[in-house]
Every structure is written in structure tokens, then in C-alpha cells.
Design a protein around this motif. Structure first.
Motif, mmCIF file in Angstrom:
data_model
loop_
_atom_site.group_PDB
_atom_site.id
_atom_site.type_symbol
_atom_site.label_atom_id
_atom_site.label_comp_id
_atom_site.label_asym_id
_atom_site.label_seq_id
_atom_site.Cartn_x
_atom_site.Cartn_y
_atom_site.Cartn_z
ATOM 1 N N PHE A 24 0.827 -1.199 0.000
ATOM 2 C CA PHE A 24 0.000 0.000 0.000
ATOM 3 C C PHE A 24 0.866 1.255 0.000
ATOM 4 O O PHE A 24 0.589 2.225 -0.715
ATOM 5 C CB PHE A 24 -0.910 0.010 1.226
ATOM 6 C CG PHE A 24 -2.092 -0.913 1.128
ATOM 7 C CD1 PHE A 24 -2.375 -1.602 -0.034
ATOM 8 C CD2 PHE A 24 -2.939 -1.090 2.218
ATOM 9 C CE1 PHE A 24 -3.465 -2.454 -0.119
ATOM 10 C CE2 PHE A 24 -4.032 -1.938 2.151
ATOM 11 C CZ PHE A 24 -4.296 -2.621 0.980
ATOM 12 N N ARG A 25 1.933 1.255 0.797
ATOM 13 C CA ARG A 25 2.798 2.432 0.880
ATOM 14 C C ARG A 25 3.450 2.704 -0.473
ATOM 15 O O ARG A 25 3.515 3.862 -0.923
ATOM 16 C CB ARG A 25 3.858 2.215 1.960
ATOM 17 C CG ARG A 25 4.589 3.473 2.394
ATOM 18 C CD ARG A 25 5.541 3.189 3.540
ATOM 19 N NE ARG A 25 4.864 2.631 4.705
ATOM 20 C CZ ARG A 25 5.026 1.388 5.167
ATOM 21 N NH1 ARG A 25 5.873 0.563 4.555
ATOM 22 N NH2 ARG A 25 4.390 0.972 6.231
ATOM 23 N N ARG A 26 3.935 1.667 -1.124
ATOM 24 C CA ARG A 26 4.575 1.846 -2.429
ATOM 25 C C ARG A 26 3.579 2.359 -3.457
ATOM 26 O O ARG A 26 3.886 3.268 -4.247
ATOM 27 C CB ARG A 26 5.175 0.517 -2.895
ATOM 28 C CG ARG A 26 6.411 0.087 -2.122
ATOM 29 C CD ARG A 26 6.864 -1.296 -2.570
ATOM 30 N NE ARG A 26 8.057 -1.736 -1.853
ATOM 31 C CZ ARG A 26 8.562 -2.960 -1.924
ATOM 32 N NH1 ARG A 26 7.973 -3.877 -2.696
ATOM 33 N NH2 ARG A 26 9.657 -3.279 -1.248
ATOM 34 N N ALA A 27 2.389 1.758 -3.475
ATOM 35 C CA ALA A 27 1.375 2.178 -4.446
ATOM 36 C C ALA A 27 0.953 3.614 -4.206
ATOM 37 O O ALA A 27 0.754 4.396 -5.148
ATOM 38 C CB ALA A 27 0.163 1.245 -4.379
ATOM 39 N N TYR A 28 0.828 3.992 -2.936
ATOM 40 C CA TYR A 28 0.433 5.361 -2.603
ATOM 41 C C TYR A 28 1.544 6.343 -2.981
ATOM 42 O O TYR A 28 1.267 7.424 -3.518
ATOM 43 C CB TYR A 28 0.116 5.466 -1.118
ATOM 44 C CG TYR A 28 -0.462 6.803 -0.721
ATOM 45 C CD1 TYR A 28 -1.833 7.049 -0.827
ATOM 46 C CD2 TYR A 28 0.368 7.823 -0.248
ATOM 47 C CE1 TYR A 28 -2.364 8.272 -0.471
ATOM 48 C CE2 TYR A 28 -0.161 9.049 0.110
ATOM 49 C CZ TYR A 28 -1.528 9.275 0.001
ATOM 50 O OH TYR A 28 -2.041 10.493 0.346
ATOM 51 N N ASP A 29 2.776 5.987 -2.712
ATOM 52 C CA ASP A 29 3.896 6.851 -3.085
ATOM 53 C C ASP A 29 3.966 7.044 -4.593
ATOM 54 O O ASP A 29 4.323 8.123 -5.079
ATOM 55 C CB ASP A 29 5.216 6.254 -2.579
ATOM 56 C CG ASP A 29 5.377 6.362 -1.064
ATOM 57 O OD1 ASP A 29 4.627 7.142 -0.443
ATOM 58 O OD2 ASP A 29 6.245 5.657 -0.514
ATOM 59 N N ASP A 30 3.612 6.001 -5.331
ATOM 60 C CA ASP A 30 3.674 6.067 -6.800
ATOM 61 C C ASP A 30 2.509 6.857 -7.396
ATOM 62 O O ASP A 30 2.678 7.556 -8.388
ATOM 63 C CB ASP A 30 3.666 4.662 -7.403
ATOM 64 C CG ASP A 30 4.985 3.936 -7.194
ATOM 65 O OD1 ASP A 30 5.992 4.596 -6.875
ATOM 66 O OD2 ASP A 30 5.000 2.689 -7.332
ATOM 67 N N GLY A 31 1.316 6.711 -6.801
ATOM 68 C CA GLY A 31 0.155 7.317 -7.445
ATOM 69 C C GLY A 31 -0.935 7.810 -6.530
ATOM 70 O O GLY A 31 -2.076 7.981 -6.972
ATOM 71 N N ASP A 32 -0.614 8.047 -5.254
ATOM 72 C CA ASP A 32 -1.601 8.559 -4.312
ATOM 73 C C ASP A 32 -2.816 7.611 -4.286
ATOM 74 O O ASP A 32 -2.657 6.404 -4.385
ATOM 75 C CB ASP A 32 -2.002 9.986 -4.717
ATOM 76 C CG ASP A 32 -2.514 10.804 -3.543
ATOM 77 O OD1 ASP A 32 -3.735 10.753 -3.287
ATOM 78 O OD2 ASP A 32 -1.714 11.482 -2.881
ATOM 79 N N THR A 33 -4.011 8.149 -4.149
ATOM 80 C CA THR A 33 -5.220 7.323 -4.067
ATOM 81 C C THR A 33 -5.400 6.465 -5.314
ATOM 82 O O THR A 33 -5.800 5.298 -5.234
ATOM 83 C CB THR A 33 -6.458 8.214 -3.856
ATOM 84 O OG1 THR A 33 -6.262 9.026 -2.699
ATOM 85 C CG2 THR A 33 -7.711 7.373 -3.671
ATOM 86 N N ASP A 34 -5.099 7.041 -6.466
ATOM 87 C CA ASP A 34 -5.236 6.284 -7.706
ATOM 88 C C ASP A 34 -4.268 5.107 -7.769
ATOM 89 O O ASP A 34 -4.561 4.084 -8.390
ATOM 90 C CB ASP A 34 -5.012 7.191 -8.921
ATOM 91 C CG ASP A 34 -6.213 8.072 -9.208
ATOM 92 O OD1 ASP A 34 -7.248 7.901 -8.523
ATOM 93 O OD2 ASP A 34 -6.121 8.925 -10.103
ATOM 94 N N GLY A 35 -3.095 5.245 -7.148
ATOM 95 C CA GLY A 35 -2.157 4.132 -7.113
ATOM 96 C C GLY A 35 -2.722 2.953 -6.350
ATOM 97 O O GLY A 35 -2.555 1.797 -6.751
ATOM 98 N N ILE A 36 -3.406 3.244 -5.233
ATOM 99 C CA ILE A 36 -4.055 2.193 -4.466
ATOM 100 C C ILE A 36 -5.180 1.562 -5.273
ATOM 101 O O ILE A 36 -5.341 0.329 -5.305
ATOM 102 C CB ILE A 36 -4.617 2.761 -3.148
ATOM 103 C CG1 ILE A 36 -3.479 3.308 -2.271
ATOM 104 C CG2 ILE A 36 -5.434 1.713 -2.402
ATOM 105 C CD1 ILE A 36 -2.516 2.261 -1.773
ATOM 106 N N MET A 37 -5.963 2.400 -5.932
ATOM 107 C CA MET A 37 -7.080 1.897 -6.723
ATOM 108 C C MET A 37 -6.597 0.984 -7.844
ATOM 109 O O MET A 37 -7.182 -0.077 -8.100
ATOM 110 C CB MET A 37 -7.872 3.066 -7.303
ATOM 111 C CG MET A 37 -9.148 2.653 -8.015
ATOM 112 S SD MET A 37 -10.112 4.091 -8.519
ATOM 113 C CE MET A 37 -9.020 4.798 -9.745
#
Length: 201
Positions: A24-37
Motif C-alpha cells: 500500500f505504501r509503495r502504491a500510494y507513493d507512486d500514485g496517491d489514491t489512484d495508485g491504491i485503486m
């Protein structure tokens, strides 16, 4: 606090050893909320398969809190990203009912822990859940519980819109517009409809 979960270690959704908070941290760092989605919607195991000894929903919420490491705004954004993934998956006939159900379970569990954790659903959260429910409303699977749930989400969004007040509500909506992103765009039409109906109250 939510009971300690297995998200602290063990298998990740990709079968590797990366735990959920790290993913989750990596995805959020990469793309914020959209990265998580994007992470959650591209691998439906994340939303639908248990990752440890606790329920899927508890795993996901605890992992979001752990990933944010005390930053409540980030935890809320991660959770909104998961709700956004439910919207994406709900548009697929093979996942629509399961995704709508998971969105309801996520928002219910989030509300249950919000006071204790200090992390609260916002207008985007409720409108994303409504958006996940909407595709099955009017279908054979979408009667009864899902219709009532959709109405409940709009009512909660209405009450929240009134609570934050007209000026503050418009400022929050403007910030969401400037921030952009798919998750916000999925909820935007419903937020605008609420503003038109209740923004002046």
C-alpha cells in the motif's frame, strides 16, 4: 484499535513476501489514491481473498493504517482508493455483486473504527460506495438490501454535507477537484448532485 492482523508479514497478494502495508505504501507513493485503486483493481485477490487469520476487511483497514504510519489523511486516502477499486470491479459483471458487497463491508468497518482511530469517511468515501452499488441497482441481484444500502449512503453523504457547512463544503469540493484523479472523478458526479440538492441548506 483494530486487532493486530497478519498484514505485518507473510504472503503478499502477488504470492511474494511483501506485506500489505508495504504494498500500500509503495502504491500510494507512486500514485496517491489512484495508485491504491490501480493496485487493488488489477488484482482482485487483494479485495476478496483473506490474507491472514482475520477477516479480509479488517486486514485491509489495518494494513491501510499501518501503511500510513500515523498520517490519518494518508490512511483515509488509501481506504478511498480501495473503495475506488470496488467501483472499478463493480462495472464488471463477474464481480459486480461481490464488489458492491465489499464496498459496504469496508465502509461499515471503517465507520466502526473511525472514532477510535481518528480516521473518518468523507463525502468521496460515501459517494464511492454509492457508485459501487449503482451498477447493480435495478438488476435481479440489486434489489432489497443494495437499494436500501445505496439510499443509506446518499443520506449519510447528505448529512455530512450539511454538517461541514456550505462554505467549508465548497472549499473541500474545490480541493478534491484540483487534486483530480480517477477515484475523485468516480465520486464527483454524485458529490455535485448532492451540492446542487443540499449545498445551500
Amino acid at each position: 484499535r483494530i486487532a493486530a492482523s497478519m498484514s505485518q508479514g507473510g504472503m503478499g497478494i502477488d504470492g511474494g513476501e511483501t506485506d500489505l502495508p508495504t504494498q500500500f505504501r509503495r502504491a500510494y507513493d507512486d500514485g496517491d489514491t489512484d495508485g491504491i485503486m490501480e493496485l487493488a483493481s488489477s488484482n482482485d485477490r487483494l479485495l476478496f481473498q483473506e490474507h491472514g487469520t482475520t477477516s479480509v476487511v479488517v486486514e485491509l483497514i489495518q494494513a491501510s493504517i499501518d501503511a500510513a504510519d500515523g498520517r490519518n489523511g494518508m490512511a483515509a486516502s488509501i481506504l478511498n482508493g480501495l473503495l475506488g477499486a470496488c467501483v472499478v470491479l463493480a462495472s464488471d459483471d463477474s464481480h459486480d455483486v461481490a464488489a458492491a458487497q465489499r464496498a459496504m463491508e469496508l465502509i461499515d468497518a471503517w465507520e466502526d473504527m473511525s472514532k477510535e482511530e481518528g480516521i473518518h469517511p468523507d463525502l468521496v468515501s460515501y459517494c464511492l460506495v454509492y457508485s459501487a452499488l449503482h451498477p447493480i441497482i435495478g438488476t435481479e441481484d440489486g434489489e432489497g438490501y443494495f437499494v436500501d444500502a445505496a439510499d443509506e449512503m446518499l443520506e449519510k453523504a447528505r448529512r455530512l454535507a450539511k454538517k461541514v457547512g456550505g462554505t467549508q463544503y465548497r472549499k473541500a469540493n474545490a480541493r478534491a477537484r484540483r487534486k483530480g484523479g480517477q477515484a475523485t472523478s468516480y465520486a464527483k458526479d454524485n458529490i455535485e448532485a448532492l451540492q446542487e440538492r443540499y449545498g445551500s441548506e
